[in-house]
Design an enzyme around this catalytic site. Structure first.
Site, PDB file in Angstrom:
ATOM      1  N   ALA A  66      20.610 -12.219 -82.314  1.00 21.63           N
ATOM      2  CA  ALA A  66      20.865 -12.807 -83.618  1.00 21.63           C
ATOM      3  C   ALA A  66      21.451 -14.190 -83.370  1.00 21.63           C
ATOM      4  O   ALA A  66      22.047 -14.441 -82.317  1.00 21.63           O
ATOM      5  CB  ALA A  66      21.848 -11.937 -84.393  1.00 21.63           C
ATOM      6  N   GLY A 111      19.968  -8.661 -80.747  1.00 16.02           N
ATOM      7  CA  GLY A 111      18.900  -8.492 -81.727  1.00 16.02           C
ATOM      8  C   GLY A 111      17.505  -8.584 -81.111  1.00 16.02           C
ATOM      9  O   GLY A 111      16.544  -8.037 -81.654  1.00 16.02           O
ATOM     10  N   GLU A 114      16.849  -5.257 -79.662  1.00 15.80           N
ATOM     11  CA  GLU A 114      16.641  -4.364 -80.817  1.00 15.80           C
ATOM     12  C   GLU A 114      15.252  -4.563 -81.424  1.00 15.80           C
ATOM     13  O   GLU A 114      14.600  -3.603 -81.838  1.00 15.80           O
ATOM     14  CB  GLU A 114      17.741  -4.613 -81.852  1.00 15.80           C
ATOM     15  N   GLU A 134      26.604  -7.587 -77.474  1.00  6.96           N
ATOM     16  CA  GLU A 134      27.442  -7.764 -78.671  1.00  6.96           C
ATOM     17  C   GLU A 134      28.928  -7.589 -78.417  1.00  6.96           C
ATOM     18  O   GLU A 134      29.743  -8.366 -78.910  1.00  6.96           O
ATOM     19  CB  GLU A 134      26.992  -6.803 -79.792  1.00  6.96           C
TER      20      GLU A 134
HETATM   21  N1  CO8 Z   1      22.220 -17.660 -81.036  1.00 10.86           N
HETATM   22  C1  CO8 Z   1      22.239 -18.984 -81.224  1.00 10.86           C
HETATM   23  N2  CO8 Z   1      21.956 -19.871 -80.241  1.00 10.86           N
HETATM   24  C2  CO8 Z   1      21.634 -19.394 -79.030  1.00 10.86           C
HETATM   25  C3  CO8 Z   1      21.592 -18.009 -78.764  1.00 10.86           C
HETATM   26  C4  CO8 Z   1      21.905 -17.111 -79.845  1.00 10.86           C
HETATM   27  N3  CO8 Z   1      21.855 -15.778 -79.702  1.00 10.86           N
HETATM   28  N4  CO8 Z   1      21.257 -17.839 -77.473  1.00 10.86           N
HETATM   29  C5  CO8 Z   1      21.088 -19.058 -76.964  1.00 10.86           C
HETATM   30  N5  CO8 Z   1      21.301 -19.988 -77.891  1.00 10.86           N
HETATM   31  C6  CO8 Z   1      21.228 -21.465 -77.725  1.00 10.86           C
HETATM   32  C7  CO8 Z   1      22.392 -21.986 -76.917  1.00 10.86           C
HETATM   33  O1  CO8 Z   1      23.535 -22.182 -77.723  1.00 10.86           O
HETATM   34  C8  CO8 Z   1      21.806 -23.285 -76.403  1.00 10.86           C
HETATM   35  O2  CO8 Z   1      21.875 -24.263 -77.424  1.00 10.86           O
HETATM   36  P1  CO8 Z   1      22.301 -25.794 -77.046  1.00 10.86           P
HETATM   37  O3  CO8 Z   1      21.186 -26.282 -76.147  1.00 10.86           O
HETATM   38  O4  CO8 Z   1      22.346 -26.471 -78.346  1.00 10.86           O
HETATM   39  O5  CO8 Z   1      23.598 -25.696 -76.321  1.00 10.86           O
HETATM   40  C9  CO8 Z   1      20.341 -22.957 -76.177  1.00 10.86           C
HETATM   41  O6  CO8 Z   1      20.080 -21.778 -76.960  1.00 10.86           O
HETATM   42  C10 CO8 Z   1      20.010 -22.637 -74.743  1.00 10.86           C
HETATM   43  O7  CO8 Z   1      20.884 -21.641 -74.300  1.00 10.86           O
HETATM   44  P2  CO8 Z   1      21.824 -21.786 -73.001  1.00 10.86           P
HETATM   45  O8  CO8 Z   1      22.089 -23.226 -72.699  1.00 10.86           O
HETATM   46  O9  CO8 Z   1      23.009 -20.886 -73.194  1.00 10.86           O
HETATM   47  O10 CO8 Z   1      20.844 -21.202 -71.888  1.00 10.86           O
HETATM   48  P3  CO8 Z   1      21.253 -20.495 -70.520  1.00 10.86           P
HETATM   49  O11 CO8 Z   1      20.001 -20.378 -69.734  1.00 10.86           O
HETATM   50  O12 CO8 Z   1      22.415 -21.189 -69.885  1.00 10.86           O
HETATM   51  O13 CO8 Z   1      21.761 -19.030 -70.936  1.00 10.86           O
HETATM   52  C11 CO8 Z   1      21.652 -16.948 -72.165  1.00 10.86           C
HETATM   53  C12 CO8 Z   1      20.858 -18.126 -71.535  1.00 10.86           C
HETATM   54  C13 CO8 Z   1      22.310 -16.140 -71.057  1.00 10.86           C
HETATM   55  C14 CO8 Z   1      20.638 -16.099 -72.897  1.00 10.86           C
HETATM   56  C15 CO8 Z   1      22.725 -17.512 -73.127  1.00 10.86           C
HETATM   57  O14 CO8 Z   1      22.119 -18.451 -74.003  1.00 10.86           O
HETATM   58  C16 CO8 Z   1      23.388 -16.465 -73.958  1.00 10.86           C
HETATM   59  O15 CO8 Z   1      24.256 -15.743 -73.475  1.00 10.86           O
HETATM   60  N6  CO8 Z   1      22.993 -16.376 -75.264  1.00 10.86           N
HETATM   61  C17 CO8 Z   1      23.612 -15.444 -76.185  1.00 10.86           C
HETATM   62  C18 CO8 Z   1      23.125 -14.046 -75.958  1.00 10.86           C
HETATM   63  C19 CO8 Z   1      23.806 -13.083 -76.883  1.00 10.86           C
HETATM   64  O16 CO8 Z   1      24.995 -12.880 -76.849  1.00 10.86           O
HETATM   65  N7  CO8 Z   1      22.988 -12.450 -77.755  1.00 10.86           N
HETATM   66  C20 CO8 Z   1      23.501 -11.459 -78.691  1.00 10.86           C
HETATM   67  C21 CO8 Z   1      23.831 -12.108 -79.970  1.00 10.86           C
HETATM   68  S1  CO8 Z   1      24.628 -10.990 -81.077  1.00 10.86           S
HETATM   69  C22 CO8 Z   1      23.386 -10.081 -81.749  1.00 10.86           C
HETATM   70  O17 CO8 Z   1      22.251 -10.196 -81.408  1.00 10.86           O
HETATM   71  C23 CO8 Z   1      23.800  -9.089 -82.790  1.00 10.86           C
HETATM   72  C24 CO8 Z   1      22.617  -8.466 -83.511  1.00 10.86           C
HETATM   73  C25 CO8 Z   1      23.079  -7.678 -84.685  1.00 10.86           C
HETATM   74  C26 CO8 Z   1      23.625  -8.578 -85.755  1.00 10.86           C
HETATM   75  C27 CO8 Z   1      24.207  -7.787 -86.836  1.00 10.86           C
HETATM   76  C28 CO8 Z   1      24.489  -8.585 -88.083  1.00 10.86           C
HETATM   77  C29 CO8 Z   1      25.916  -8.901 -88.334  1.00 10.86           C
END
Ligand code: CO8
Length: 260
Positions: A66, A111, A114, A134
């Site tokens: 998400a 997400g 999921e 999460e």
């Molecule tokens: N949301 C928003 N932006 C994201 C997300 C995300 N989930 N993942 C990556 N991005 C963005 C980064 O912020 C970055 O943006 P910018 O270039 O502007 O800084 C860009 O994508 C590239 O990402 P990274 O520079 O971080 O790339 P890396 O190769 O260094 O890392 C990762 C890749 C490991 C995937 C890292 O981006 C990461 O940890 N992302 C988050 C993963 C995460 O925690 N996902 C779970 C989110 S929570 C969720 O899904 C809950 C679902 C249920 C919701 C329920 C409703 C309330």
């Protein structure tokens, strides 16, 4: 129809739905979920589509979860609404008449994992990483993860994946049953399209009704589920495809199914 965050392409009777926000690793905000909802509704009513493949744009991510930036400002009731929206869209995917293959071309986190679990079959590239991170954000899986993961892999693995927030490589995901196949990244779409073509060549009514029987049976006890299977088995005998399939086999011919 044109959308801002997704792409929909059709090749003969196979549709490819691509989540297209590569700058944020295809993270899901509400607009993207609503667009997926519209596309899925359209596909479900399209009799020309026999199999759907869902993938992510770019070579880094399927869906990295998400959209965390979008979630930052959510108040509790808005978070609940967002969770319900994701759940509704993913259930719609799970209940699509056509089989859905997730082509996991990179990160499938939160997400994203999921979304993959709402598909019928998961194929991962050898570069994919899967997990439910999460709890590392202080939240819980909210698009079905606490439920679908425990139904897909064993309970111990489901709990470990959710409670540790660890990321798992594709080989581990395959070993525990989270994905069916791991293929080299550059062969992922070819592999998924090959599988989609094989499914599309089978009796379309039988394919759809067997998907439905598996899904519906899981909600029943075994005796009721078996009775349901027998009912669906009877229904299939009313189709032209059944006549075609069986007589083609007996006459040593290739069946030409019409989906009737
Ligand atoms: N949301 C928003 N932006 C994201 C997300 C995300 N989930 N993942 C990556 N991005 C963005 C980064 O912020 C970055 O943006 P910018 O270039 O502007 O800084 C860009 O994508 C590239 O990402 P990274 O520079 O971080 O790339 P890396 O190769 O260094 O890392 C990762 C890749 C490991 C995937 C890292 O981006 C990461 O940890 N992302 C988050 C993963 C995460 O925690 N996902 C779970 C989110 S929570 C969720 O899904 C809950 C679902 C249920 C919701 C329920 C409703 C309330």
């Amino acid at each position: 129809m044109s959308w801002n965050n997704i792409l929909l392409e059709k090749e003969e009777n196979i549709a490819v739905l691509t989540i297209n926000r590569p700058k944020v690793l295809n993270a899901l905000n509400a607009e993207t979920l609503r667009e997926i909802d519209e596309a899925v509704e359209q596909l479900g009513n399209d009799e020309g589509v026999r199999v759907i493949i869902i993938t992510g744009a770019g070579d880094k991510a399927f869906v990295a979860g998400a959209d965390i930036a979008f979630m930052q400002a959510l108040k509790p009731l808005e978070a609940r609404k967002f969770s319900r929206l994701g759940q509704k869209v993913f259930s719609k995917i799970e209940n699509l008449p056509q089989p859905v293959i997730a082509a996991i071309n990179g990160f499938a986190l939160g997400g994203g994992c999921e979304l993959a679990m709402a598909c019928d079959i998961r194929v991962a590239s050898d570069k994919a990483k899967l997990g439910q991170p999460e709890v590392s954000l202080g939240i819980i899986p909210g698009f079905g993860g606490t439920q679908r993961l425990a139904r897909l892999v064993n309970l111990g693995w489901a709990k470990e994946i959710i409670l540790t927030a660890d990321m798992y490589d594709a080989e581990t995901a395959q070993r525990i049953g989270l994905v069916n196949h791991v293929v080299p990244a550059d062969q992922l779409m070819e592999f998924c399209k090959g599988m989609a073509k094989r499914i599309a060549s089978r009796g379309p009514v039988a394919v759809q009704l067997s998907k439905e029987a598996v899904n519906e049976g899981l909600e029943m006890d075994l005796e009721k589920a078996l009775a349901h299977e027998a009912d669906v088995f009877g229904v299939v005998f009313a189709t032209e495809d059944r006549e075609e399939g069986i007589s083609a086999f007996l006459n040593k011919k290739k069946p030409e199914f019409k989906g009737k």
